[in-house]
Design a protein around this motif. Structure first.
Motif, PDB file in Angstrom:
ATOM      1  N   MET A  75     -38.415 -68.103  39.239  1.00  0.00           N
ATOM      2  CA  MET A  75     -37.333 -68.749  39.441  1.00  0.00           C
ATOM      3  C   MET A  75     -37.044 -70.006  38.275  1.00  0.00           C
ATOM      4  SD  MET A  75     -35.806 -70.364  42.911  1.00  0.00           S
ATOM      5  CE  MET A  75     -35.705 -72.200  42.844  1.00  0.00           C
ATOM      6  N   ASP A  76     -35.823 -70.389  37.690  1.00  0.00           N
ATOM      7  CA  ASP A  76     -35.772 -71.430  36.724  1.00  0.00           C
ATOM      8  C   ASP A  76     -35.544 -72.442  37.628  1.00  0.00           C
ATOM      9  OD1 ASP A  76     -34.271 -73.290  35.070  1.00  0.00           O
ATOM     10  OD2 ASP A  76     -33.550 -71.538  33.848  1.00  0.00           O
ATOM     11  N   PRO A  77     -36.360 -73.727  37.220  1.00  0.00           N
ATOM     12  CA  PRO A  77     -36.603 -74.736  37.785  1.00  0.00           C
ATOM     13  C   PRO A  77     -35.040 -75.348  38.042  1.00  0.00           C
ATOM     14  CG  PRO A  77     -38.103 -74.741  36.209  1.00  0.00           C
ATOM     15  CD  PRO A  77     -37.333 -73.487  35.850  1.00  0.00           C
ATOM     16  N   ILE A  78     -34.127 -75.260  37.079  1.00  0.00           N
ATOM     17  CA  ILE A  78     -32.787 -75.638  37.401  1.00  0.00           C
ATOM     18  C   ILE A  78     -32.022 -75.242  38.847  1.00  0.00           C
ATOM     19  CG2 ILE A  78     -31.463 -74.136  36.074  1.00  0.00           C
ATOM     20  CD1 ILE A  78     -30.820 -77.711  35.771  1.00  0.00           C
ATOM     21  N   ASP A  79     -32.520 -74.091  39.113  1.00  0.00           N
ATOM     22  CA  ASP A  79     -31.928 -73.573  40.195  1.00  0.00           C
ATOM     23  C   ASP A  79     -32.524 -74.106  41.692  1.00  0.00           C
ATOM     24  OD1 ASP A  79     -30.452 -71.809  38.978  1.00  0.00           O
ATOM     25  OD2 ASP A  79     -32.140 -70.133  38.676  1.00  0.00           O
ATOM     26  N   ALA A  80     -33.544 -74.793  41.405  1.00  0.00           N
ATOM     27  CA  ALA A  80     -33.992 -75.766  42.648  1.00  0.00           C
ATOM     28  C   ALA A  80     -33.445 -77.127  42.799  1.00  0.00           C
ATOM     29  CB  ALA A  80     -35.640 -75.882  42.477  1.00  0.00           C
ATOM     30  N   ILE A  81     -32.726 -77.414  41.989  1.00  0.00           N
ATOM     31  CA  ILE A  81     -31.721 -78.658  42.096  1.00  0.00           C
ATOM     32  C   ILE A  81     -30.619 -78.430  43.111  1.00  0.00           C
ATOM     33  CG2 ILE A  81     -30.412 -80.468  40.924  1.00  0.00           C
ATOM     34  CD1 ILE A  81     -32.108 -79.886  38.396  1.00  0.00           C
ATOM     35  N   ASP A  82     -30.586 -79.230  44.094  1.00  0.00           N
ATOM     36  CA  ASP A  82     -29.380 -79.118  45.017  1.00  0.00           C
ATOM     37  C   ASP A  82     -28.135 -79.084  44.479  1.00  0.00           C
ATOM     38  OD1 ASP A  82     -28.370 -81.724  46.034  1.00  0.00           O
ATOM     39  OD2 ASP A  82     -30.434 -82.090  45.621  1.00  0.00           O
ATOM     40  N   ASP A  83     -27.170 -78.556  45.074  1.00  0.00           N
ATOM     41  CA  ASP A  83     -25.803 -78.542  44.546  1.00  0.00           C
ATOM     42  C   ASP A  83     -25.161 -80.077  44.195  1.00  0.00           C
ATOM     43  OD1 ASP A  83     -25.857 -75.997  43.933  1.00  0.00           O
ATOM     44  OD2 ASP A  83     -24.474 -75.507  45.644  1.00  0.00           O
ATOM     45  N   ALA A  84     -25.407 -80.998  45.537  1.00  0.00           N
ATOM     46  CA  ALA A  84     -25.118 -82.258  45.302  1.00  0.00           C
ATOM     47  C   ALA A  84     -25.637 -82.985  44.132  1.00  0.00           C
ATOM     48  CB  ALA A  84     -25.188 -82.950  46.575  1.00  0.00           C
ATOM     49  N   THR A  85     -26.595 -82.775  43.871  1.00  0.00           N
ATOM     50  CA  THR A  85     -27.465 -83.679  42.848  1.00  0.00           C
ATOM     51  C   THR A  85     -26.767 -82.904  41.471  1.00  0.00           C
ATOM     52  OG1 THR A  85     -29.417 -84.025  44.082  1.00  0.00           O
ATOM     53  CG2 THR A  85     -29.720 -83.784  41.531  1.00  0.00           C
ATOM     54  N   ALA A  86     -26.904 -81.676  41.270  1.00  0.00           N
ATOM     55  CA  ALA A  86     -26.309 -81.223  40.182  1.00  0.00           C
ATOM     56  C   ALA A  86     -24.880 -81.504  39.725  1.00  0.00           C
ATOM     57  CB  ALA A  86     -26.438 -79.686  40.296  1.00  0.00           C
ATOM     58  N   ALA A  87     -23.903 -81.704  40.983  1.00  0.00           N
ATOM     59  CA  ALA A  87     -22.714 -81.977  40.705  1.00  0.00           C
ATOM     60  C   ALA A  87     -22.611 -83.719  40.323  1.00  0.00           C
ATOM     61  CB  ALA A  87     -22.046 -81.676  41.962  1.00  0.00           C
ATOM     62  N   ALA A  88     -23.432 -84.252  40.848  1.00  0.00           N
ATOM     63  CA  ALA A  88     -23.484 -85.823  40.234  1.00  0.00           C
ATOM     64  C   ALA A  88     -23.764 -85.986  38.871  1.00  0.00           C
ATOM     65  CB  ALA A  88     -24.525 -86.456  41.338  1.00  0.00           C
ATOM     66  N   ALA A  89     -24.821 -85.023  38.430  1.00  0.00           N
ATOM     67  CA  ALA A  89     -25.395 -85.041  36.776  1.00  0.00           C
ATOM     68  C   ALA A  89     -24.253 -84.645  36.130  1.00  0.00           C
ATOM     69  CB  ALA A  89     -26.446 -84.207  36.940  1.00  0.00           C
ATOM     70  N   PHE A  90     -23.502 -83.549  36.807  1.00  0.00           N
ATOM     71  CA  PHE A  90     -22.424 -83.161  35.773  1.00  0.00           C
ATOM     72  C   PHE A  90     -21.424 -84.032  35.619  1.00  0.00           C
ATOM     73  CE2 PHE A  90     -18.391 -81.005  35.639  1.00  0.00           C
ATOM     74  CZ  PHE A  90     -18.280 -80.275  34.475  1.00  0.00           C
ATOM     75  N   ARG A  91     -21.021 -84.758  36.898  1.00  0.00           N
ATOM     76  CA  ARG A  91     -19.832 -85.825  36.838  1.00  0.00           C
ATOM     77  C   ARG A  91     -20.457 -86.816  35.832  1.00  0.00           C
ATOM     78  NH1 ARG A  91     -19.653 -84.238  42.224  1.00  0.00           N
ATOM     79  NH2 ARG A  91     -17.582 -83.206  42.695  1.00  0.00           N
ATOM     80  N   ARG A  92     -21.732 -87.318  35.744  1.00  0.00           N
ATOM     81  CA  ARG A  92     -22.045 -88.453  35.020  1.00  0.00           C
ATOM     82  C   ARG A  92     -21.964 -87.876  33.501  1.00  0.00           C
ATOM     83  NH1 ARG A  92     -27.746 -91.873  35.295  1.00  0.00           N
ATOM     84  NH2 ARG A  92     -27.320 -93.092  33.511  1.00  0.00           N
ATOM     85  N   LEU A  93     -22.455 -86.626  33.185  1.00  0.00           N
ATOM     86  CA  LEU A  93     -22.108 -86.327  31.689  1.00  0.00           C
ATOM     87  C   LEU A  93     -20.674 -86.076  31.362  1.00  0.00           C
ATOM     88  CD1 LEU A  93     -22.768 -84.713  29.278  1.00  0.00           C
ATOM     89  CD2 LEU A  93     -22.691 -82.550  30.731  1.00  0.00           C
ATOM     90  N   VAL A  94     -19.765 -85.683  32.318  1.00  0.00           N
ATOM     91  CA  VAL A  94     -18.342 -85.762  31.958  1.00  0.00           C
ATOM     92  C   VAL A  94     -17.860 -87.176  31.719  1.00  0.00           C
ATOM     93  CG1 VAL A  94     -15.847 -85.350  33.024  1.00  0.00           C
ATOM     94  CG2 VAL A  94     -17.869 -83.643  32.894  1.00  0.00           C
ATOM     95  N   ARG A  95     -18.068 -88.221  32.509  1.00  0.00           N
ATOM     96  CA  ARG A  95     -17.844 -89.414  32.339  1.00  0.00           C
ATOM     97  C   ARG A  95     -18.223 -89.981  31.161  1.00  0.00           C
ATOM     98  NH1 ARG A  95     -18.423 -89.437  38.233  1.00  0.00           N
ATOM     99  NH2 ARG A  95     -16.105 -89.560  39.107  1.00  0.00           N
ATOM    100  N   HIS A  96     -19.637 -89.547  30.688  1.00  0.00           N
ATOM    101  CA  HIS A  96     -20.202 -90.288  29.551  1.00  0.00           C
ATOM    102  C   HIS A  96     -19.501 -89.626  28.198  1.00  0.00           C
ATOM    103  CE1 HIS A  96     -23.334 -91.519  26.757  1.00  0.00           C
ATOM    104  NE2 HIS A  96     -23.339 -90.283  26.156  1.00  0.00           N
ATOM    105  N   LEU A  97     -19.244 -88.474  28.392  1.00  0.00           N
ATOM    106  CA  LEU A  97     -18.193 -87.792  27.360  1.00  0.00           C
ATOM    107  C   LEU A  97     -16.851 -88.456  27.270  1.00  0.00           C
ATOM    108  CD1 LEU A  97     -19.146 -83.984  27.505  1.00  0.00           C
ATOM    109  CD2 LEU A  97     -19.848 -85.669  25.619  1.00  0.00           C
ATOM    110  N   ARG A  98     -16.126 -88.665  28.415  1.00  0.00           N
ATOM    111  CA  ARG A  98     -14.987 -89.472  28.253  1.00  0.00           C
ATOM    112  C   ARG A  98     -15.234 -90.879  27.703  1.00  0.00           C
ATOM    113  NH1 ARG A  98     -12.391 -88.859  34.413  1.00  0.00           N
ATOM    114  NH2 ARG A  98     -11.934 -86.655  34.448  1.00  0.00           N
ATOM    115  N   HIS A  99     -16.194 -91.575  28.036  1.00  0.00           N
ATOM    116  CA  HIS A  99     -16.334 -92.900  27.353  1.00  0.00           C
ATOM    117  C   HIS A  99     -16.544 -92.864  25.797  1.00  0.00           C
ATOM    118  CE1 HIS A  99     -18.044 -96.854  26.539  1.00  0.00           C
ATOM    119  NE2 HIS A  99     -18.942 -96.316  26.332  1.00  0.00           N
ATOM    120  N   ARG A 100     -17.557 -91.782  25.352  1.00  0.00           N
ATOM    121  CA  ARG A 100     -17.587 -91.348  23.947  1.00  0.00           C
ATOM    122  C   ARG A 100     -16.615 -90.750  23.204  1.00  0.00           C
ATOM    123  NH1 ARG A 100     -22.632 -92.508  21.798  1.00  0.00           N
ATOM    124  NH2 ARG A 100     -21.210 -92.207  20.050  1.00  0.00           N
TER     125      ARG A 100
END
Length: 98
Positions: free
Chosen positions: A1-26
């Motif tokens: 199993m890929d370790p990324i699949d062990a991250i719960d959806d809420a945590t992954a979604a929060a990280a994704f939103r942070r990435l998107v906001r970072h790209l909006r800022h930059r």
């Protein structure tokens, strides 16, 4: 199993939103440069989010850019140089092999 699949959806979604906001800022980080370096850009993210959530293309792009894509493009996108385009083409070719 890929370790990324062990991250719960809420945590992954929060990280994704942070990435998107970072790209909006930059907004100085041009899509062509992101493509040339990493093989993906804001448009790729919007395509992926659209595919994952069955969103229309413009709705997905607005979600990623924080505004309609045409507006973002008019305010932030610069003309790509031949060197930027060359790096992007080389990087995209690596995606096809991956």
């Amino acid at each position: 199993m890929d370790p990324i699949d062990a991250i719960d959806d809420a945590t992954a979604a929060a990280a994704f939103r942070r990435l998107v906001r970072h790209l909006r800022h930059r907004d100085d980080a041009q899509n062509v440069d992101l493509m040339g370096l990493a093989g993906f850009c804001r448009n790729c993210l919007s395509d992926w989010i659209g595919e994952a959530g069955a969103l229309e293309r413009e709705a997905a792009r607005t979600a990623i850019y924080g505004m309609p894509y045409a507006e973002w493009k008019a305010h932030h996108q610069q003309e790509a140089t031949p060197e930027q385009l060359r790096r992007m083409e080389e990087s995209v070719a690596k995606n096809a092999r991956g």
